[in-house]
Design a protein around this motif. Structure first.
Motif, PDB file in Angstrom:
ATOM      1  N   UNK A   1       0.824  -1.207   0.000  1.00 15.07           N
ATOM      2  CA  UNK A   1       0.000   0.000   0.000  1.00 15.07           C
ATOM      3  C   UNK A   1       0.858   1.256   0.000  1.00 15.07           C
ATOM      4  N   UNK A   2       2.042   1.143   0.585  1.00 16.97           N
ATOM      5  CA  UNK A   2       2.944   2.304   0.621  1.00 16.97           C
ATOM      6  C   UNK A   2       3.922   2.298  -0.556  1.00 16.97           C
ATOM      7  N   UNK A   3       3.692   1.394  -1.507  1.00 18.13           N
ATOM      8  CA  UNK A   3       4.558   1.360  -2.674  1.00 18.13           C
ATOM      9  C   UNK A   3       5.804   0.516  -2.467  1.00 18.13           C
ATOM     10  N   UNK A   4       5.807  -0.337  -1.478  1.00 13.62           N
ATOM     11  CA  UNK A   4       6.957  -1.196  -1.209  1.00 13.62           C
ATOM     12  C   UNK A   4       6.726  -2.616  -1.681  1.00 13.62           C
ATOM     13  N   UNK A   5       7.649  -3.501  -1.325  1.00 13.62           N
ATOM     14  CA  UNK A   5       7.495  -4.912  -1.680  1.00 13.62           C
ATOM     15  C   UNK A   5       8.168  -5.783  -0.632  1.00 13.62           C
ATOM     16  N   UNK A   6       7.824  -7.048  -0.617  1.00 11.42           N
ATOM     17  CA  UNK A   6       8.411  -7.985   0.347  1.00 11.42           C
ATOM     18  C   UNK A   6       8.746  -9.281  -0.379  1.00 11.42           C
TER      19      UNK A   6
ATOM     20  N   UNK B   1      -1.038   7.240  -3.866  1.00 14.94           N
ATOM     21  CA  UNK B   1      -2.430   7.182  -4.341  1.00 14.94           C
ATOM     22  C   UNK B   1      -2.433   6.677  -5.780  1.00 14.94           C
ATOM     23  N   UNK B   2      -3.559   6.124  -6.183  1.00 20.25           N
ATOM     24  CA  UNK B   2      -3.691   5.671  -7.571  1.00 20.25           C
ATOM     25  C   UNK B   2      -4.253   6.811  -8.409  1.00 20.25           C
ATOM     26  N   UNK B   3      -3.623   7.031  -9.554  1.00 20.23           N
ATOM     27  CA  UNK B   3      -4.067   8.136 -10.420  1.00 20.23           C
ATOM     28  C   UNK B   3      -4.115   7.687 -11.887  1.00 20.23           C
ATOM     29  N   UNK B   4      -4.884   8.437 -12.666  1.00 21.19           N
ATOM     30  CA  UNK B   4      -4.784   8.316 -14.121  1.00 21.19           C
ATOM     31  C   UNK B   4      -3.644   9.246 -14.547  1.00 21.19           C
ATOM     32  N   UNK B   5      -2.677   8.707 -15.261  1.00 17.99           N
ATOM     33  CA  UNK B   5      -1.632   9.581 -15.823  1.00 17.99           C
ATOM     34  C   UNK B   5      -2.134  10.055 -17.180  1.00 17.99           C
ATOM     35  N   UNK B   6      -2.189  11.386 -17.333  1.00 11.14           N
ATOM     36  CA  UNK B   6      -2.796  11.964 -18.537  1.00 11.14           C
ATOM     37  C   UNK B   6      -1.782  12.887 -19.210  1.00 11.14           C
ATOM     38  N   UNK B   7      -1.229  12.491 -20.360  1.00 11.01           N
ATOM     39  CA  UNK B   7      -0.280  13.383 -21.045  1.00 11.01           C
ATOM     40  C   UNK B   7      -0.967  14.689 -21.429  1.00 11.01           C
ATOM     41  N   UNK B   8      -0.254  15.777 -21.244  1.00 10.90           N
ATOM     42  CA  UNK B   8      -0.840  17.076 -21.602  1.00 10.90           C
ATOM     43  C   UNK B   8      -0.606  17.352 -23.083  1.00 10.90           C
ATOM     44  N   UNK B   9      -1.092  18.495 -23.547  1.00 14.20           N
ATOM     45  CA  UNK B   9      -0.919  18.839 -24.962  1.00 14.20           C
ATOM     46  C   UNK B   9       0.423  19.515 -25.220  1.00 14.20           C
ATOM     47  N   UNK B  10       1.270  19.589 -24.182  1.00 16.05           N
ATOM     48  CA  UNK B  10       2.619  20.106 -24.419  1.00 16.05           C
ATOM     49  C   UNK B  10       3.630  19.056 -23.943  1.00 16.05           C
ATOM     50  N   UNK B  11       4.827  19.076 -24.517  1.00 18.48           N
ATOM     51  CA  UNK B  11       5.830  18.102 -24.089  1.00 18.48           C
ATOM     52  C   UNK B  11       6.249  18.369 -22.639  1.00 18.48           C
TER      53      UNK B  11
ATOM     54  N   UNK C   1      -8.073   8.270  -9.320  1.00 22.68           N
ATOM     55  CA  UNK C   1      -8.897   7.269 -10.004  1.00 22.68           C
ATOM     56  C   UNK C   1     -10.316   7.203  -9.444  1.00 22.68           C
ATOM     57  N   UNK C   2     -10.626   8.061  -8.470  1.00 25.25           N
ATOM     58  CA  UNK C   2     -12.021   8.171  -8.064  1.00 25.25           C
ATOM     59  C   UNK C   2     -12.838   8.775  -9.209  1.00 25.25           C
ATOM     60  N   UNK C   3     -12.132   9.389 -10.157  1.00 23.56           N
ATOM     61  CA  UNK C   3     -12.783   9.902 -11.367  1.00 23.56           C
ATOM     62  C   UNK C   3     -12.663   8.843 -12.459  1.00 23.56           C
TER      63      UNK C   3
ATOM     64  N   UNK D   1      -1.522   4.624 -12.787  1.00 18.09           N
ATOM     65  CA  UNK D   1      -0.253   4.413 -12.070  1.00 18.09           C
ATOM     66  C   UNK D   1      -0.422   4.732 -10.582  1.00 18.09           C
ATOM     67  N   UNK D   2       0.495   4.208  -9.789  1.00 23.24           N
ATOM     68  CA  UNK D   2       0.544   4.576  -8.371  1.00 23.24           C
ATOM     69  C   UNK D   2       1.478   5.773  -8.247  1.00 23.24           C
ATOM     70  N   UNK D   3       1.037   6.812  -7.577  1.00 23.33           N
ATOM     71  CA  UNK D   3       1.840   8.031  -7.475  1.00 23.33           C
ATOM     72  C   UNK D   3       2.090   8.379  -6.012  1.00 23.33           C
ATOM     73  N   UNK D   4       3.309   8.841  -5.748  1.00 22.44           N
ATOM     74  CA  UNK D   4       3.651   9.255  -4.385  1.00 22.44           C
ATOM     75  C   UNK D   4       3.299  10.727  -4.213  1.00 22.44           C
ATOM     76  N   UNK D   5       2.706  11.031  -3.058  1.00 25.20           N
ATOM     77  CA  UNK D   5       2.372  12.438  -2.767  1.00 25.20           C
ATOM     78  C   UNK D   5       3.614  13.068  -2.142  1.00 25.20           C
TER      79      UNK D   5
END
Lengths: 503, 131
Positions: A359-364, A387-397, A405-407, A461-465
């Motif tokens: 849950x904290x992004x680790x592994x065992x 947190x889990x998020x949608x990664x959304x590329x913007x219209x600029x590089x 992802x609640x959305x 993706x899973x993203x760190x705050x």
């Protein structure tokens, strides 16, 4: 002395009975408070009951109950802050958390449970905590009590969130222009924000080492417990997860790994067993290794148990390599009651441990050699909330957005009414940079929807705050796979940023 | 033939059906505390019928449902726990159909599935066109 292994069955049964009674009170009190007919007294009893349940579960080693109760407590604290004006789906989640704990307490060891997904349930609670509907926030009537700190020398959450907001503004400046000094300032700020919660890890590890020696003595075993590594600092949540992981792995090592002195002598091993806890920093992660020179894991009994539980077909069980079998001890619903002499007496500890770590992004991981010993390694970010998020590329590089992802994301949409967040933010393209051809998506949640222009495929993706802002803030910087993303909270962002021509 | 009561009161309509060996419950409207006992009774009967017919799966369609409150949702948890208590050979799965645009359905059903990931299947679909 923590851990169910040394506890008489009667004490564990007493804990279960008392806790189920306690849950009845918790449920009744929550019912009243959520309907806003609770009294200050019942509120106080509610928090006392939840806190006591968590503490007692920790003492008897019910790690899964500790994990869920901790998050239930977080939910209740957040609800209290909102004077219990919570949406009905949050009410459902609280009720289900109470039911979930009840189920874990009633769980009959050895019975088929289907698979209980502790990690999945924690994620549902985290989603609520991370994205609490902003409209339900109640201003503090004292006009600032929320900003005060409970401990001298510590920054309040509100102040940290404001600093997170400042960091986000700096990040925005860096999107359009490479400014090395400002980049360094952002890096320093993000690091310092992550360290605000940090506490020393080594005192906790030493306490566990001492408890492990006590447990060994009670069991008539001779064990040296060695602690190695630097005194690192970790986030409070990481510390609690390491506490749970050490509780289980060290107890298992002494109770089921290390053989009695006479047995060790008979097979040519030193009478005294050895358990080593090694702490090592790895980039921004921390690796904790627990290694013993005991009997190792009996994979044959895992093979039999997995087949008996229907987790592997007879053919799969017969062909399963050792690594697959060892991994099963972490699987949700893998009750190892019958193999209690090999892994864990209660049989539900390791799935909860893995759930907490992941849950904290680790592994065992676990390695074992029969007769030689077992090594468990868990890696965790030093100080992170994920947190889990949608990664959304913007219209600029060089810029990608993130949306919780609640959305939900709908992709089959036209450009009509679509908003480009890049335009809304007033971000200008760098000199010479060309925009990415836009496609359009709709972000939807609870009747709200926003069409936006994007520059590429959406991924989850899973993203760190890395520098959390308030749930009221429209923006925050998060990090996923070494990439910094600009998190947008659509319900706060779009109403506050009406699109106007030429903006 | 199946012996499961229909619910049509207090803003909630729940209709059982048994077609081609598939037992389904279709919920529409809102389920609040007034509907709790009716839902409990319906799920009890559904459980009994699923066992009598030795079904591998029961479907629950929430797509037209606007909300299920906590006490009613608890009835589904209790139902799931009853299935868990059965011997493995008698257990049946629950397949929930949810509307992808209703966040509460996703959150509540995903939380429910965590009680028994092997017994709960969630199928998310676009909203059904209303007549």
């Amino acid at each position: 002395m923590p851990g169910p292994e040394g506890l008489p069955v009667g004490i564990v049964a007493q804990f279960r009975a008392t806790s189920i009674e306690r849950l009845g009170r918790i449920e009744a009190a929550w019912g009243n408070l959520s309907q806003r007919i609770g009294t200050a007294e019942s509120e106080s009893e509610l928090f006392h009951d939840v806190h006591t349940l968590k503490g007692e579960a920790r003492l008897v080693g019910f790690a899964d109950v500790v994990l869920i109760t901790q998050r239930l407590e977080d939910l209740l604290v957040a609800a209290k802050r909102r004077r219990y004006r919570v949406s009905e789906d949050v009410d459902v989640l609280v009720t289900m958390a109470i039911q979930f704990i009840r189920m874990l307490l009633r769980k009959r060891a050895g019975a088929s449970q289907g698979g209980i997904d502790i990690n999945g349930f924690l994620k549902q609670i985290d989603e609520v905590l991370n994205e609490w509907p902003r409209q339900s926030e109640t201003p503090d009537s004292t006009g600032g009590a929320a900003a005060r700190t409970s401990e001298p020398g510590k920054l309040s959450v509100a102040v940290r969130q404001r600093l997170g907001n400042v960091a986000t503004q700096i990040f925005l400046e860096l999107v359009t222009e490479e400014r090395p000094r400002l980049r360094r300032a952002f890096d320093v700020m993000a690091y310092e924000l992550s360290q605000l919660d940090a506490v020393a890890l080594m005192p906790l590890v030493r306490r566990h080492a001492s408890s492990t020696k006590d447990l060994a003595a009670e069991l008539g075993k001779e064990v040296d417990v060695v602690v190695e590594g630097p005194d690192l600092k970790v986030g409070v949540e990481v510390l609690d997860t390491i506490h749970q992981a050490l509780l289980h792995t060290l107890r298992n090592a002494v109770d089921h790994g290390i053989e009695p002195p006479s047995d060790r002598s008979a097979i040519g091993k030193p009478r005294r067993g050895s358990v080593t806890v090694r702490i090592r920093p790895e980039a921004d992660m921390i690796a904790v290794t627990v290694q013993d020179d005991g009997a190792g894991v009996d994979t044959e009994s895992i093979r039999r148990r997995a087949e008996a539980l229907g987790m592997l077909s007879p053919e799969e069980a017969a062909a399963a390599p050792e690594a697959t079998l060892l991994d099963l001890v972490f699987a949700p619903g893998f009750s190892v009651r019958e193999s209690a002499s090999t892994i864990s007496g209660r049989g539900i500890g390791l799935d909860a441990v893995r759930a907490g770590i992941e849950r904290l992004g680790g592994n065992i991981s676990l390695e074992s050699r029969r007769g030689k010993g077992t090594t468990i390694v868990f890696r965790l970010p030093q100080s992170r909330r994920v947190i889990e998020v949608h990664r959304i590329p913007s219209t600029i590089p060089d810029l990608a957005f993130a949306v919780p992802t609640t959305w939900t994301v709908r992709t089959d949409v036209s450009a009509e009414g679509s908003i480009d967040p890049v335009t809304v933010l007033g971000i200008r393209r760098r000199n010479g940079a060309t925009g990415t051809a836009a496609s359009h998506i709709v972000l939807a949640r609870d009747g709200e929807s926003y069409a936006i222009a994007i520059g590429g495929p959406v991924t989850r993706v899973a993203a760190a705050r890395i520098c959390p802002t308030s749930p009221d803030d429209p923006l925050e910087v998060v990090e996923a796979n070494d990439e910094r993303l600009l998190l947008i909270r659509p319900d706060a962002f779009f109403p506050a940023h009406p699109v106007s021509p030429g903006s | 033939m199946i012996d499961i009561p229909t619910i049509d009161a207090n803003d909630l309509r729940a209709t059982p059906s048994f077609v081609d060996g598939q037992l389904s419950l279709q919920f529409a409207g809102s389920a609040d505390s007034r509907s709790q006992s009716a839902i409990e009774a319906m799920l009890q009967r559904t459980h009994a019928e699923a066992l009598r017919l030795q079904l591998p799966e029961v479907a629950v369609d929430f797509r037209d449902c606007d909300f299920v409150n906590s006490s009613c949702f608890k009835a589904f948890v209790v139902w799931l726990e009853q299935i868990q208590e059965l011997e493995a050979s008698k257990q049946y799965r629950l397949r929930f159909y949810s509307d992808e645009t209703k966040a509460w359905q996703r959150r509540s059903l995903q939380a429910l599935s965590c009680f028994a990931i092997e017994l709960v299947h969630i199928e998310t679909k676009p909203p059904r066109a209303r007549a």
